[in-house]
Motif scaffolding. Structure first.
Motif, short mmCIF file in Angstrom:
data_model
loop_
_atom_site.label_atom_id
_atom_site.label_comp_id
_atom_site.label_asym_id
_atom_site.label_seq_id
_atom_site.Cartn_x
_atom_site.Cartn_y
_atom_site.Cartn_z
N TRP A 70 0.85 -1.18 0.00
CA TRP A 70 0.00 0.00 0.00
C TRP A 70 0.89 1.24 0.00
O TRP A 70 2.04 1.19 0.43
CB TRP A 70 -0.90 -0.04 1.25
CG TRP A 70 -1.96 -1.07 1.10
CD1 TRP A 70 -1.84 -2.41 1.32
CD2 TRP A 70 -3.29 -0.86 0.66
NE1 TRP A 70 -3.02 -3.06 1.03
CE2 TRP A 70 -3.92 -2.12 0.62
CE3 TRP A 70 -4.02 0.27 0.27
CZ2 TRP A 70 -5.25 -2.28 0.22
CZ3 TRP A 70 -5.33 0.11 -0.11
CH2 TRP A 70 -5.93 -1.17 -0.14
N PRO A 71 0.34 2.37 -0.51
CA PRO A 71 -1.07 2.66 -0.83
C PRO A 71 -1.36 2.72 -2.33
O PRO A 71 -2.23 3.47 -2.75
CB PRO A 71 -1.27 4.02 -0.18
CG PRO A 71 0.07 4.69 -0.33
CD PRO A 71 1.11 3.61 -0.28
N VAL A 72 -0.66 1.97 -3.15
CA VAL A 72 -0.86 2.00 -4.60
C VAL A 72 -1.87 0.93 -5.00
O VAL A 72 -1.89 -0.16 -4.42
CB VAL A 72 0.47 1.78 -5.34
CG1 VAL A 72 0.27 1.72 -6.84
CG2 VAL A 72 1.46 2.90 -4.98
N GLY A 73 -2.68 1.21 -6.00
CA GLY A 73 -3.62 0.21 -6.50
C GLY A 73 -4.87 0.83 -7.08
O GLY A 73 -4.90 2.03 -7.40
N PHE A 74 -5.92 0.03 -7.18
CA PHE A 74 -7.14 0.44 -7.88
C PHE A 74 -8.35 0.51 -6.96
O PHE A 74 -9.49 0.52 -7.44
CB PHE A 74 -7.42 -0.54 -9.03
CG PHE A 74 -6.39 -0.48 -10.12
CD1 PHE A 74 -6.51 0.42 -11.16
CD2 PHE A 74 -5.29 -1.32 -10.10
CE1 PHE A 74 -5.56 0.49 -12.17
CE2 PHE A 74 -4.33 -1.27 -11.11
CZ PHE A 74 -4.46 -0.36 -12.14
N GLN A 75 -8.13 0.57 -5.65
CA GLN A 75 -9.25 0.68 -4.72
C GLN A 75 -9.48 2.14 -4.34
O GLN A 75 -8.65 3.01 -4.58
CB GLN A 75 -8.98 -0.17 -3.48
CG GLN A 75 -8.83 -1.66 -3.78
CD GLN A 75 -8.73 -2.49 -2.54
OE1 GLN A 75 -9.42 -2.25 -1.55
NE2 GLN A 75 -7.86 -3.49 -2.56
N GLY A 76 -10.61 2.36 -3.69
CA GLY A 76 -11.00 3.72 -3.37
C GLY A 76 -10.09 4.41 -2.39
O GLY A 76 -10.01 5.64 -2.36
#
Length: 622
Positions: A481-487
């Protein structure tokens, strides 16, 4: 084993002596880690359940476990009859049960080290308040009082990363964080680091305390003129002490303090006039937060947001790690293609196929047929199935290399797939490609692109129930985290690595996931500036037997052919260097262009080898 078979009476007595009517036991550690050490597996010790997600509650006459659908069967098998299973993981279910079962308004207790301040674990504060019920913070964990043979802290010494894979020294990183403190309009005087990867990143150190993750138990309090590192000091060698303090100036001298002194030392610091501590709410536990009266909060600490953007050295070595990992995955797929028709291999034997690294970055998911329909399945002696040419096979594997962490998923079929399987696979691949080829302004959030991975599936009424991607680190956690495709992920910037992993799972039949790791790179556009796109660093071809090109757009096919050219360009020299002729021929066969019109652009084995040799000679000459 279940605590109810041995020490429950002692546990009840401890609860009674502290006026505790109910005790909550989450399945995490003091750093809110995804993976935890065996000594922190209190929920497993109490219940017998070893799944990675769940919350247990013990009252004076009941014991209940909440977990999600991935683990219902496992929990029923592992827990004894004293435990009741709740097939609901929501906090509202837990709090509603507590309100119904507990009469004493002050009798619900918890270990504040195991509760976050920014995630759902702390919602009981709000949910219980209307019923005039509160949680009682008890920093001494009640489970530890009856866990007599609790595993000790590992004795392995800490290690530092080699200079050749470090682009930023720890002093440079400290100054970068301090500059953010000075520039912040709210003027924090210190940053508190609680997540294990924060301290490991800041000092370029690694450990061996957590399964699959090269972390060590630690906290850091970084002020503008002091550095406090809380760690088990007996594990810090003279070499590491010299590395941290060999030629330091006052503001860059690292004070080594015993790990268990963090609350006391933080309390002492907070008595100083005018202090304000900057904390990231997602990974700071409540035991530390409840001490702080004046704080500056953000979802993530400045260390986590800084670590998310890889420097040039980190980008280069992470690419190199994925190149070596690709060779290992190709060796696995080539071997399985040979031996599966013989009917002797199983999910377990495939999962144990060795990679030359420092260990796996997670437990390998090796799943065939209906087992692959379970998105987070890993084989065991009880569940392992024989691999066959009649079923699809999914392998999700990753390695910890000294220069990078890898994660890749491929789905294959060694026989004749059904039309439904080919269509589902192709639509999953289309979703992967659509995200990978998209161009977007720097600062775009992943959640705003996530549907691109689902659109081709949605068009025919299919979907998947897990996330679409997560950050990946440099010899760190595989889910960074905090990289990715979630809100709750931060906006994308150049130099961030993330996985892209759409899927489809047909219950009791088959499962498909295609996962690649990508890096954000500048995208030239006709009019605008500061635009980004994704460049794929995973380098393993997809199973062409499962691809229905008639469903794909010309742009998707063009992207796929260019990706295959990249695999050839990068892997031919590496396979030649390792003397892997058979693997090279397998790779070349499986990266032939899908668009016949682009066949002339594809390099032959000979031309690729010649180009690689010429490039190497020119490089050496220069």
């Amino acid at each position: 084993y279940s605590l109810f078979n041995c020490n429950l009476n002692i546990f009840w007595e401890t609860m009674s002596s502290l006026n505790v009517s109910a005790y909550i036991i989450p399945g995490t550690d003091a750093h809110l880690s995804e993976y935890i050490a065996q000594r922190d597996a209190r929920m497993a010790f109490m219940t017998g359940f070893t799944g990675s997600a769940g919350t247990a509650v013990v009252t004076q006459n009941k014991a209940v476990l909440w977990t999600d659908s991935r683990y219902w069967v496992q929990a029923e098998r592992q827990m004894d009859c004293n435990w009741e299973l709740k097939r609901d993981v929501s906090i509202s279910s837990i709090t509603a049960w507590l309100i119904q079962e507990v009469a004493d308004s002050d009798g619900i207790a918890f270990d504040p080290f195991l509760f976050s301040i920014g995630k759902a674990a702390n919602i009981p504060y709000r949910n219980l308040a209307p019923a005039n019920m509160v949680l009682k913070s008890l920093p001494d964990n009640l489970v530890d009082t009856v866990w007599k043979d609790r595993p000790p802290v590992p004795s392995d010494v800490l290690i530092r990363l080699p200079d050749r894979i470090i682009g930023r020294t720890w002093q440079m990183k400290v100054e970068h964080i301090r500059s953010q403190m000075r520039d912040n309009p709210y003027k924090p005087t210190a940053v508190l680091l609680s997540a294990l990867d924060e301290t490991a990143w800041l000092f370029n150190l690694r450990g061996n305390d957590i399964p699959y993750n090269p972390f060590f138990y630690s906290y850091t309090l970084l002020t503008l003129d002091e550095i406090w590192l809380f760690v088990h000091k007996d594990r810090v060698t003279k070499e590491i002490k010299d590395y941290l303090n060999g030629s330091c100036f006052q503001a860059n001298c690292v004070q080594l303090i015993e790990y268990n002194q963090v609350r006391k030392m933080l309390s002492d610091y907070l008595t100083r006039p005018g202090v304000k501590v900057w904390i990231g709410t997602e990974y700071t536990n409540y035991a530390l937060y409840e001490l702080i009266e004046k704080s500056l909060t953000s979802d993530y600490s400045p260390v986590l947001t800084s670590k998310a953007v890889k420097d040039k050295t980190e980008q280069r070595i992470l690419r190199e790690a994925h190149m070596r990992d690709a060779v290992a995955v190709i060796q696995l797929l080539m071997w399985l293609e040979k031996v599966v028709p013989e009917g002797k291999e199983t999910e377990m034997t495939a999962a144990k196929f060795q990679k030359e690294n420092r260990g796996p970055s997670f437990e390998t998911i090796s799943a065939s047929g209906p087992n692959a329909a379970l998105a987070h399945y890993s084989p065991s002696n009880e569940t392992s199935r024989k691999l066959t040419v009649k079923e699809m096979y999914l392998v999700d594997s990753g390695g910890q290399y000294l220069d990078g962490t890898t994660d890749i998923t491929r789905t294959v079929h060694w026989g004749t797939p059904t039309d439904m399987q080919k269509e589902a696979f192709t639509r999953v691949l289309m979703g992967n490609i659509e995200i990978s080829r998209t161009i977007f302004p720097s600062g775009t959030r992943g959640i705003n692109m996530e549907m691109l991975g689902r659109r081709a599936l949605w068009e025919v009424g299919l979907n998947y129930g897990h996330g679409t991607g997560h950050g990946v680190g440099n010899y760190f956690g595989v889910h960074e985290w905090p990289v990715g495709f979630q809100g709750n992920n931060i906006p994308f910037r150049e130099g961030m690595f993330t996985s892209i992993e759409p899927g489809y799972y047909k219950e009791n039949d088959f499962g498909i996931r295609i996962e690649d790791v990508v890096v954000t790179v500048p995208a030239p556009t006709k009019y605008g500036h500061n635009y980004l796109t994704f460049e794929t660093v995973s380098l393993v071809p997809y199973d062409k037997k499962l691809i229905d090109t008639s469903l794909m757009s010309p742009q998707q096919l063009q992207w796929l052919d260019l990706y295959y050219q990249t695999i050839r360009r990068l892997l031919v020299p590496e396979l030649d260097r390792q003397g892997l002729t058979e693997e090279k021929e397998w790779m070349l066969r499986n990266t032939e262009p899908l668009q016949r019109s682009t066949a002339s652009a594809a390099m032959s084995s000979f031309s690729l080898t010649f180009t690689a040799l010429a490039t190497a000679l020119i490089h050496d000459f220069i």
